[in-house]
Design an enzyme around this catalytic site. Sequence first.
Site, PDB file in Angstrom:
ATOM      1  N   ASP A 144       0.850  -1.202   0.000  1.00 17.97           N
ATOM      2  CA  ASP A 144       0.000   0.000   0.000  1.00 17.97           C
ATOM      3  C   ASP A 144       0.885   1.251   0.000  1.00 17.97           C
ATOM      4  OD1 ASP A 144      -2.267   1.518   0.011  1.00 17.97           O
ATOM      5  OD2 ASP A 144      -2.662   1.307   2.151  1.00 17.97           O
ATOM      6  N   HIS A 217     -10.110  -1.821  -7.390  1.00 19.67           N
ATOM      7  CA  HIS A 217      -9.897  -0.634  -6.549  1.00 19.67           C
ATOM      8  C   HIS A 217      -9.148   0.468  -7.304  1.00 19.67           C
ATOM      9  CE1 HIS A 217      -9.313   1.865  -3.124  1.00 19.67           C
ATOM     10  NE2 HIS A 217      -8.002   1.671  -3.083  1.00 19.67           N
TER      11      HIS A 217
HETATM   12  C1  HEM Z   1      -4.230   2.500  -4.225  1.00 19.31           C
HETATM   13  C2  HEM Z   1      -5.545  -0.455  -0.632  1.00 19.31           C
HETATM   14  C3  HEM Z   1      -9.125   2.594   0.597  1.00 19.31           C
HETATM   15  C4  HEM Z   1      -7.441   5.751  -2.664  1.00 19.31           C
HETATM   16  C5  HEM Z   1      -4.311   1.407  -3.389  1.00 19.31           C
HETATM   17  C6  HEM Z   1      -3.503   0.212  -3.486  1.00 19.31           C
HETATM   18  C7  HEM Z   1      -3.870  -0.597  -2.472  1.00 19.31           C
HETATM   19  C8  HEM Z   1      -4.911   0.057  -1.737  1.00 19.31           C
HETATM   20  C9  HEM Z   1      -3.283  -1.978  -2.131  1.00 19.31           C
HETATM   21  C10 HEM Z   1      -2.442  -0.064  -4.550  1.00 19.31           C
HETATM   22  C11 HEM Z   1      -1.079   0.402  -4.124  1.00 19.31           C
HETATM   23  C12 HEM Z   1      -0.907   1.883  -4.121  1.00 19.31           C
HETATM   24  O1  HEM Z   1      -1.043   2.537  -5.176  1.00 19.31           O
HETATM   25  O2  HEM Z   1      -0.688   2.458  -3.069  1.00 19.31           O
HETATM   26  C13 HEM Z   1      -6.635   0.113  -0.004  1.00 19.31           C
HETATM   27  C14 HEM Z   1      -7.378  -0.513   1.069  1.00 19.31           C
HETATM   28  C15 HEM Z   1      -8.384   0.349   1.398  1.00 19.31           C
HETATM   29  C16 HEM Z   1      -8.279   1.504   0.547  1.00 19.31           C
HETATM   30  C17 HEM Z   1      -7.038  -1.878   1.661  1.00 19.31           C
HETATM   31  C18 HEM Z   1      -9.447   0.211   2.444  1.00 19.31           C
HETATM   32  C19 HEM Z   1      -9.504  -0.767   3.291  1.00 19.31           C
HETATM   33  C20 HEM Z   1      -8.999   3.704  -0.198  1.00 19.31           C
HETATM   34  C21 HEM Z   1      -9.850   4.870  -0.139  1.00 19.31           C
HETATM   35  C22 HEM Z   1      -9.381   5.749  -1.068  1.00 19.31           C
HETATM   36  C23 HEM Z   1      -8.223   5.149  -1.705  1.00 19.31           C
HETATM   37  C24 HEM Z   1     -11.027   5.037   0.832  1.00 19.31           C
HETATM   38  C25 HEM Z   1      -9.859   7.130  -1.443  1.00 19.31           C
HETATM   39  C26 HEM Z   1     -10.809   7.796  -0.873  1.00 19.31           C
HETATM   40  C27 HEM Z   1      -6.403   5.154  -3.333  1.00 19.31           C
HETATM   41  C28 HEM Z   1      -5.627   5.801  -4.384  1.00 19.31           C
HETATM   42  C29 HEM Z   1      -4.715   4.853  -4.858  1.00 19.31           C
HETATM   43  C30 HEM Z   1      -4.944   3.646  -4.065  1.00 19.31           C
HETATM   44  C31 HEM Z   1      -5.776   7.241  -4.874  1.00 19.31           C
HETATM   45  C32 HEM Z   1      -3.683   5.049  -5.974  1.00 19.31           C
HETATM   46  C33 HEM Z   1      -4.345   4.718  -7.292  1.00 19.31           C
HETATM   47  C34 HEM Z   1      -3.431   4.899  -8.483  1.00 19.31           C
HETATM   48  O3  HEM Z   1      -2.251   4.559  -8.408  1.00 19.31           O
HETATM   49  O4  HEM Z   1      -3.916   5.413  -9.505  1.00 19.31           O
HETATM   50  N1  HEM Z   1      -5.175   1.294  -2.317  1.00 19.31           N
HETATM   51  N2  HEM Z   1      -7.199   1.323  -0.292  1.00 19.31           N
HETATM   52  N3  HEM Z   1      -8.031   3.908  -1.148  1.00 19.31           N
HETATM   53  N4  HEM Z   1      -5.960   3.878  -3.162  1.00 19.31           N
HETATM   54 FE1  HEM Z   1      -6.634   2.568  -1.787  1.00 19.31          FE
END
Ligand code: HEM
Length: 301
Positions: A144, A217
């Site tokens: 993450d 996601h």
């Molecule tokens: C990307 C996990 C909730 C916004 C990611 C990634 C993971 C992850 C594994 C891919 C690695 C990375 O780019 O950092 C989670 C989990 C969540 C969660 C386990 C809840 C339990 C959220 C929420 C938001 C969010 C609530 C926004 C309101 C983003 C964004 C990215 C991302 C902006 C980057 C996307 C990109 O590279 O274009 N998340 N996330 N996440 N997450 Fe989440």
Amino acid sequence: MAQSSITSKHTLHSIFIEANVKLIFSNDLILFKGATKKFQDQLDQMNVQYPDSYVTGSLCFSIDAWKKVTHISVPSDLKSVNTLSFLPNANQRDFFIHISSDRFDVAFQLTQDTIKNFGNTIRIEQEVHGFRRIESRDLSGFIDGTGNPQTDVDRENTTLIPQGQPHENGSYVFAQRWIHHLENWEQQSVQYQQDTIGKVKKDSGFIPPANRPANSHVSRVGIVENGTRLKILRQSLPYGLASGEKGLFFVAFTNKFHNIEVMLKSMFGKTDGKQDLILRFTVPSSGSIYYAPSKEELYNL
Ligand code: HEM
């Protein structure tokens, strides 16, 4: 200057406290404001005393709390989470204390002293201790934070209200505790899990949009608006008990709350009816919107 935990890169441990503000007696406001000053002074002093701790912290306010504690104008993007009625289990709290450090002992001491200083002017609603897991993996097993802005300049440009604008160096914050249900998730194939997240599990490698579901996601939150990719800085960490409840304490900072709101709408099916597949294994159990004022604003509440 901005409060220090907003762009911090050193977050092996974080303590997340959400509280309601209780200003009942005539000198409570003075006590409250005094505690905000003591917080900043103690942070400075601990950084000198324990330079290996990289301790950082921010005090953040809901719209109601901001109006209660100061006559400074309300930042334009600040609103209650109750306006986002599609969010499950969101319940706006007044006050968010965000402390991060490479040393848990230092983070804990600062939190304990801060709570004591605020005394009866706050009532704690939620306290969560986050920790960085091996290889910065969320408890889902995926790395993450790789999609976060990485350079200092990019982190500041993403999070801080620009100089010269009202509330310069302030930041908007979204805090949301998620509870993971991993029993079924851990039985699933790597392909199923990668389809859910939209990234390669082993190394967080990029999967082209055509090769991942539109409700993965990353497809839900990787949003381009008028030719520009919407950016936020996530400072989330896993939390929980090895033998019990666990999940992710999601925290993100931005200088345009719009960016977070659009992502949340996309995740919860409010843009095109598609819900984020992440909801297969995790659910939010809280959610609040705050404002982290600059250090100068905090001193002059
Ligand atoms: C990307 C996990 C909730 C916004 C990611 C990634 C993971 C992850 C594994 C891919 C690695 C990375 O780019 O950092 C989670 C989990 C969540 C969660 C386990 C809840 C339990 C959220 C929420 C938001 C969010 C609530 C926004 C309101 C983003 C964004 C990215 C991302 C902006 C980057 C996307 C990109 O590279 O274009 N998340 N996330 N996440 N997450 Fe989440």
